[in-house]
Design a protein around this motif. Sequence first.
Motif, PDB file in Angstrom:
ATOM      1  N   ALA A 135       0.818  -1.209   0.000  1.00  0.00           N
ATOM      2  CA  ALA A 135       0.000   0.000   0.000  1.00  0.00           C
ATOM      3  C   ALA A 135       0.853   1.259   0.000  1.00  0.00           C
ATOM      4  CB  ALA A 135      -0.924   0.005   1.212  1.00  0.00           C
ATOM      5  N   SER A 136       2.041   1.202   0.610  1.00  0.00           N
ATOM      6  CA  SER A 136       2.882   2.389   0.721  1.00  0.00           C
ATOM      7  C   SER A 136       3.451   2.839  -0.616  1.00  0.00           C
ATOM      8  CB  SER A 136       4.027   2.134   1.706  1.00  0.00           C
ATOM      9  OG  SER A 136       4.966   1.213   1.166  1.00  0.00           O
ATOM     10  N   ILE A 137       3.481   1.948  -1.608  1.00  0.00           N
ATOM     11  CA  ILE A 137       3.997   2.333  -2.929  1.00  0.00           C
ATOM     12  C   ILE A 137       2.931   2.122  -4.008  1.00  0.00           C
ATOM     13  CG2 ILE A 137       6.415   1.936  -2.351  1.00  0.00           C
ATOM     14  CD1 ILE A 137       6.232  -0.763  -3.745  1.00  0.00           C
ATOM     15  N   ALA A 138       1.675   2.083  -3.581  1.00  0.00           N
ATOM     16  CA  ALA A 138       0.585   1.814  -4.533  1.00  0.00           C
ATOM     17  C   ALA A 138       0.450   2.896  -5.588  1.00  0.00           C
ATOM     18  CB  ALA A 138      -0.735   1.662  -3.770  1.00  0.00           C
ATOM     19  N   ASP A 139       0.927   4.111  -5.291  1.00  0.00           N
ATOM     20  CA  ASP A 139       0.793   5.211  -6.252  1.00  0.00           C
ATOM     21  C   ASP A 139       1.897   5.216  -7.295  1.00  0.00           C
ATOM     22  OD1 ASP A 139       2.706   5.829  -4.295  1.00  0.00           O
ATOM     23  OD2 ASP A 139       2.495   7.985  -4.673  1.00  0.00           O
ATOM     24  N   VAL A 140       2.843   4.291  -7.185  1.00  0.00           N
ATOM     25  CA  VAL A 140       3.949   4.231  -8.140  1.00  0.00           C
ATOM     26  C   VAL A 140       3.554   3.318  -9.297  1.00  0.00           C
ATOM     27  CG1 VAL A 140       6.375   3.649  -8.486  1.00  0.00           C
ATOM     28  CG2 VAL A 140       5.601   4.585  -6.291  1.00  0.00           C
ATOM     29  N   PRO A 141       3.544   3.813 -10.531  1.00  0.00           N
ATOM     30  CA  PRO A 141       3.111   2.987 -11.661  1.00  0.00           C
ATOM     31  C   PRO A 141       4.098   1.862 -11.964  1.00  0.00           C
ATOM     32  CG  PRO A 141       3.990   5.082 -12.444  1.00  0.00           C
ATOM     33  CD  PRO A 141       3.909   5.185 -10.947  1.00  0.00           C
ATOM     34  N   GLY A 142       3.596   0.827 -12.616  1.00  0.00           N
ATOM     35  CA  GLY A 142       4.447  -0.276 -13.026  1.00  0.00           C
ATOM     36  C   GLY A 142       4.473  -1.417 -12.038  1.00  0.00           C
ATOM     37  N   ASP A 143       5.259  -2.432 -12.374  1.00  0.00           N
ATOM     38  CA  ASP A 143       5.378  -3.624 -11.539  1.00  0.00           C
ATOM     39  C   ASP A 143       6.324  -3.333 -10.369  1.00  0.00           C
ATOM     40  OD1 ASP A 143       5.541  -6.118 -10.454  1.00  0.00           O
ATOM     41  OD2 ASP A 143       6.662  -7.018 -12.115  1.00  0.00           O
ATOM     42  N   GLN A 144       5.801  -3.391  -9.150  1.00  0.00           N
ATOM     43  CA  GLN A 144       6.611  -3.092  -7.972  1.00  0.00           C
ATOM     44  C   GLN A 144       7.003  -4.356  -7.199  1.00  0.00           C
ATOM     45  OE1 GLN A 144       7.855  -0.220  -7.496  1.00  0.00           O
ATOM     46  NE2 GLN A 144       6.726   0.686  -9.199  1.00  0.00           N
ATOM     47  N   SER A 145       6.884  -5.511  -7.840  1.00  0.00           N
ATOM     48  CA  SER A 145       7.147  -6.763  -7.120  1.00  0.00           C
ATOM     49  C   SER A 145       8.585  -6.847  -6.606  1.00  0.00           C
ATOM     50  CB  SER A 145       6.835  -7.965  -8.020  1.00  0.00           C
ATOM     51  OG  SER A 145       7.585  -7.897  -9.220  1.00  0.00           O
ATOM     52  N   LYS A 146       9.560  -6.360  -7.399  1.00  0.00           N
ATOM     53  CA  LYS A 146      10.954  -6.394  -6.948  1.00  0.00           C
ATOM     54  C   LYS A 146      11.159  -5.511  -5.727  1.00  0.00           C
ATOM     55  CE  LYS A 146      13.395  -7.469 -11.265  1.00  0.00           C
ATOM     56  NZ  LYS A 146      14.409  -6.959 -12.233  1.00  0.00           N
ATOM     57  N   THR A 147      10.549  -4.331  -5.773  1.00  0.00           N
ATOM     58  CA  THR A 147      10.692  -3.397  -4.649  1.00  0.00           C
ATOM     59  C   THR A 147      10.088  -3.986  -3.384  1.00  0.00           C
ATOM     60  OG1 THR A 147      10.620  -1.497  -6.146  1.00  0.00           O
ATOM     61  CG2 THR A 147      10.124  -1.085  -3.822  1.00  0.00           C
ATOM     62  N   ILE A 148       8.893  -4.571  -3.505  1.00  0.00           N
ATOM     63  CA  ILE A 148       8.236  -5.174  -2.342  1.00  0.00           C
ATOM     64  C   ILE A 148       9.091  -6.298  -1.774  1.00  0.00           C
ATOM     65  CG2 ILE A 148       6.223  -6.497  -1.590  1.00  0.00           C
ATOM     66  CD1 ILE A 148       4.618  -4.892  -3.722  1.00  0.00           C
TER      67      ILE A 148
END
Length: 280
Positions: A135-148
């Motif tokens: 939820a904390s990076i939900a506003d960032v577009p694209g695939d955030q799986s690596k970041t999570i």
Amino acid sequence: MTFEPEKLGQSRSDLAAALRDERKRAGKTQTWLAKRCNMSQTKISNIESGKITPTIVDVELILQTLNAHGSLASNILALARSANTEWQDHWNSRRRGLDKKQNELAGLESASTEFRYFLLSMVTGLLATPDYVRASIADVPGDQSKTIAKKLERQSVLYDSSKSFTFILTEQAVRWPLLPPLAMAMQLDRLASVSRIPNVRLGIIPLAGHISERPLNTFTVYDRRLATVETGTGAMIFRDHRDVTAYLNDFERYRQHALFGDDCRELLSEWAEAFTRQRK
């Protein structure tokens, strides 16, 4: 002094050239300067070549030894101040990829042993559940799986007994409803669990009573050498000891208002129950 964000952290070469020119103007050698500043000749050479960034105290000592005064000395000190301060804007971090930022943070965590976190408005990634991280990076577009994945992977540093962590959270940071009620209750349970790790101290400043302090930013201090300060559009990184000491002093004042141990966990349990009741 007024900072221009785009110039922060980019003046090491200018500072190196200014110090080198000032030494030459005074007609002194690196060996002479090193001896009188109680530094090695290698350190003076690395400063003048831009390989290392001197602290403001180092620069003041060099200028005093070279008998540099007036506007020239003031300009060199201004360069030193900028060289010891860095600006990282959120947009650039997002263009590079937030997973790269996680690598930088992991590097800082690997190189440090004592951590102090003051969390004004949100829970930091080291303390977050997977849902909260997402939820904390939900506003960032694209695939955030690596970041999570990297954010969650970094949490293992909390179990390194050679390191110590102190987290101070405001009640607002703990209770801000970033997630649905049940998920928020789980996030508070996570905080209570982390508070029981032997090398972790987790405290909460409740919104009760009288607090004369006026916190403005979330910040982290790594050992006694570096402080990062979050703003709405980026982060300032301070390396000068006076800046770092100022944040250490702020942290100590906030710590005096925080509840730790069983008192902290009692609050977390109460607030988690309140979130659970919201779902019913």
